[in-house]
Design an enzyme around this catalytic site. Structure first.
Site, PDB file in Angstrom:
ATOM      1  N   HIS A 120     -81.728  52.787  60.836  1.00  0.00           N
ATOM      2  CA  HIS A 120     -81.725  53.924  61.754  1.00  0.00           C
ATOM      3  C   HIS A 120     -81.383  55.136  60.893  1.00  0.00           C
ATOM      4  O   HIS A 120     -80.577  55.033  59.966  1.00  0.00           O
ATOM      5  CB  HIS A 120     -80.612  53.843  62.797  1.00  0.00           C
ATOM      6  CG  HIS A 120     -80.628  52.649  63.704  1.00  0.00           C
ATOM      7  ND1 HIS A 120     -80.096  51.445  63.347  1.00  0.00           N
ATOM      8  CD2 HIS A 120     -81.066  52.512  64.974  1.00  0.00           C
ATOM      9  CE1 HIS A 120     -80.224  50.604  64.351  1.00  0.00           C
ATOM     10  NE2 HIS A 120     -80.812  51.218  65.352  1.00  0.00           N
ATOM     11  N   ASP A 175     -77.723  55.472  60.239  1.00  0.00           N
ATOM     12  CA  ASP A 175     -77.019  54.448  59.432  1.00  0.00           C
ATOM     13  C   ASP A 175     -76.958  54.896  57.985  1.00  0.00           C
ATOM     14  O   ASP A 175     -76.002  54.606  57.274  1.00  0.00           O
ATOM     15  CB  ASP A 175     -77.764  53.108  59.308  1.00  0.00           C
ATOM     16  CG  ASP A 175     -78.253  52.522  60.576  1.00  0.00           C
ATOM     17  OD1 ASP A 175     -77.645  52.771  61.609  1.00  0.00           O
ATOM     18  OD2 ASP A 175     -79.266  51.790  60.507  1.00  0.00           O
TER      19      ASP A 175
HETATM   20  C1  XLS Z   1     -79.403  46.574  69.585  1.00  0.00           C
HETATM   21  C2  XLS Z   1     -80.683  46.571  68.921  1.00  0.00           C
HETATM   22  C3  XLS Z   1     -80.827  47.556  67.764  1.00  0.00           C
HETATM   23  C4  XLS Z   1     -82.269  47.725  67.422  1.00  0.00           C
HETATM   24  C5  XLS Z   1     -82.605  48.934  66.624  1.00  0.00           C
HETATM   25  O1  XLS Z   1     -79.069  45.687  70.361  1.00  0.00           O
HETATM   26  O2  XLS Z   1     -80.970  45.278  68.503  1.00  0.00           O
HETATM   27  O3  XLS Z   1     -80.070  47.155  66.687  1.00  0.00           O
HETATM   28  O4  XLS Z   1     -82.763  46.609  66.740  1.00  0.00           O
HETATM   29  O5  XLS Z   1     -82.262  50.112  67.257  1.00  0.00           O
END
Ligand code: XLS
Ligand code: NI
Ligand code: NI
Length: 444
Positions: free
Chosen positions: A107, A110
């Protein structure tokens, strides 16, 4: 993949993980994942396309609703958050290389901290992305997908694309625009939308129809912008029924298909299916894969598992070979994942605080998928289940069964047939026999 490891070693005691075969008792060796082994002329690495999730593996600190961080990493020490972000990126690429994962996912927030304005955040992101690009080049690790975090910042507490405030919608749109640009800059093969806060807590304050229209508008803008900038990656929707909101609009694959078709977006999106989201929706992992495959919309996998006794997204590493074999059968039958891959959207438990725990977790996950891959191939080569299923539906292969499928008959014709043939003879579905057959593949 090139094997060059960045010069400063953050994991000095860990060597690149080697394949040693099922007989090894080295806990930091692969028993089943042999990246270079060829299957139908294609390496296992290219079949499985494993990916590391930056948010868990490099931002996970072990927080839970009852306590703070338990996990503290050496690369996170330092005053300047941008310097820390760059250093963390070095550690991440050393990890990707040593665990032998060909891909990573992130993301925007991140990898780089937010600044005091959107413009400043974009500038910081550009610096970190430039560093990631050079690390991708030197290591050969590639980007499976990028995404925008439209759920952590308080501005998104009432949603991003579904926020009742058009100003927040505009901010989210600008953030997706930038995330698409950096995903393209890094050669990302896909772009994911997980609607973390695209849902509602109470219908007392919610206009559901307007929220759905707005969410579709955001996706439409992303499709249009991708065309403008020439981003050729695959768009993926990642369904999840709840958490953080009580009800999320992309509840499961079936509701996602209906949403995309309602808004004429079905040609531009596929699905990123996460095991733990499937089970939270009351489905099996394999069910979600089959629904996506039935619509030609199977895109990628967020590889993890939940806990039967806990009702939230625990994002654990999956070592359940039975579950994974069934999933893999459906994936291989559908022709594989294309530009997708198996992304470990999974985190170590907050009590697993050693650096090598990160390696143990991924080694186990990768091995379980590799073993499942081999078992699924055997199952499909022998074709016993498929033969059984084909025979079960064979009355539709010819005669009036084929006419039903081809739309050549209606109620009147079928009534005549029913009068003539009388009572149908029940046929056993043979479930237990097939379960025993599956057990033989899993044990063997
Ligand atoms: C959360 C999601 C997230 C997505 C990406 O539960 O799995 O991590 O994979 O935004
Ligand atoms: Ni996910
Ligand atoms: Ni999840």
């Amino acid at each position: 993949m090139k094997k060059k490891i960045p010069s400063k070693a953050w994991f000095p005691k860990i060597k690149p993980i080697a394949y040693e075969g099922a007989g090894t008792d080295n806990p930091l060796a692969f028993r089943h994942y042999n990246p270079d082994e060829l299957f139908d002329g294609k390496s296992m690495a290219d079949h499985l396309r494993f990916s590391i999730a930056y948010w868990h593996t490099f931002r996970g600190a072990g927080l839970d609703p009852f306590g703070g961080a338990t996990i503290c990493r050496p690369w996170d020490a330092g005053r300047d958050p941008v310097d820390v972000a760059l250093r963390r990126m070095d550690a991440a690429f050393e990890f990707f290389t040593k665990i032998r994962a060909p891909f990573w996912c992130f993301h925007d927030r991140d990898i780089a901290p937010e600044g005091t304005s959107l413009k400043e955040s974009n500038k910081i992101l550009d610096r970190v992305v430039a560093h990631a690009k050079s690390l991708q080049k030197s290591t050969g690790v590639k980007l499976l997908w990028g995404t925008a975090n439209l759920f952590s910042n308080p501005r998104y507490m009432c949603g991003a694309g579904t926020n009742p405030d058009a100003h927040v919608f505009a901010y989210a749109a600008a953030q997706v625009k930038k995330a698409l640009e950096v995903t393209q800059e890094l050669g990302g093969e896909n772009y994911v939308f997980w609607g973390g806060r695209e849902g509602y807590e109470s219908l007392l304050n919610t206009n559901m129809k307007r929220e759905l229209d707005h969410l579709a508008a955001l996706l439409r803008m992303a499709v249009d912008y991708a065309k403008q900038i020439g981003f050729g990656g695959q768009f993926l929707i990642e369904p999840k029924p709840k958490e953080p909101t009580k009800h999320q609009y992309d509840f499961d694959v079936a509701s996602g298909v209906a949403f995309l078709k309602t808004y004429g977006l079905e040609d531009y999106f596929k699905f990123n299916i996460e095991t733990n989201h499937a089970t939270l929706a009351g489905h099996t992992f394999q069910h979600e894969i089959e629904v996506a495959a039935a619509h030609g919309m199977l895109g990628s996998i967020d590889a993890n598992s939940g806990d039967l006794l806990l009702g939230w997204d625990t994002d654990q590493f999956n070592t359940d070979v039975r579950e994974l074999t069934l999933a893999m059968v459906s994936i291989l039958k559908a022709g594989g994942l294309g530009t997708g891959g198996f992304n470990f959207d999974a985190k170590i438990r907050r009590t697993s605080i050693d650096i090598d725990d990160l390696f143990h977790a991924h080694v186990g996950g990768m091995d379980a998928y590799a073993l499942a891959f081999k078992k699924a191939r055997t199952i499909l080569t022998e074709g016993k289940f498929e033969k059984h299923v084909a025979a079960r539906y064979s009355s539709f292969d010819s005669g009036f069964g084929a006419d039903i499928e081809n739309g050549k008959v209606g109620f009147k014709e079928l009534e005549k047939i029913a009068f003539k043939l009388g009572e149908p003879k029940p046929v056993s579905a043979k479930q237990e026999m097939l379960e025993n057959l599956l057990a033989r593949y899993i044990d063997g």
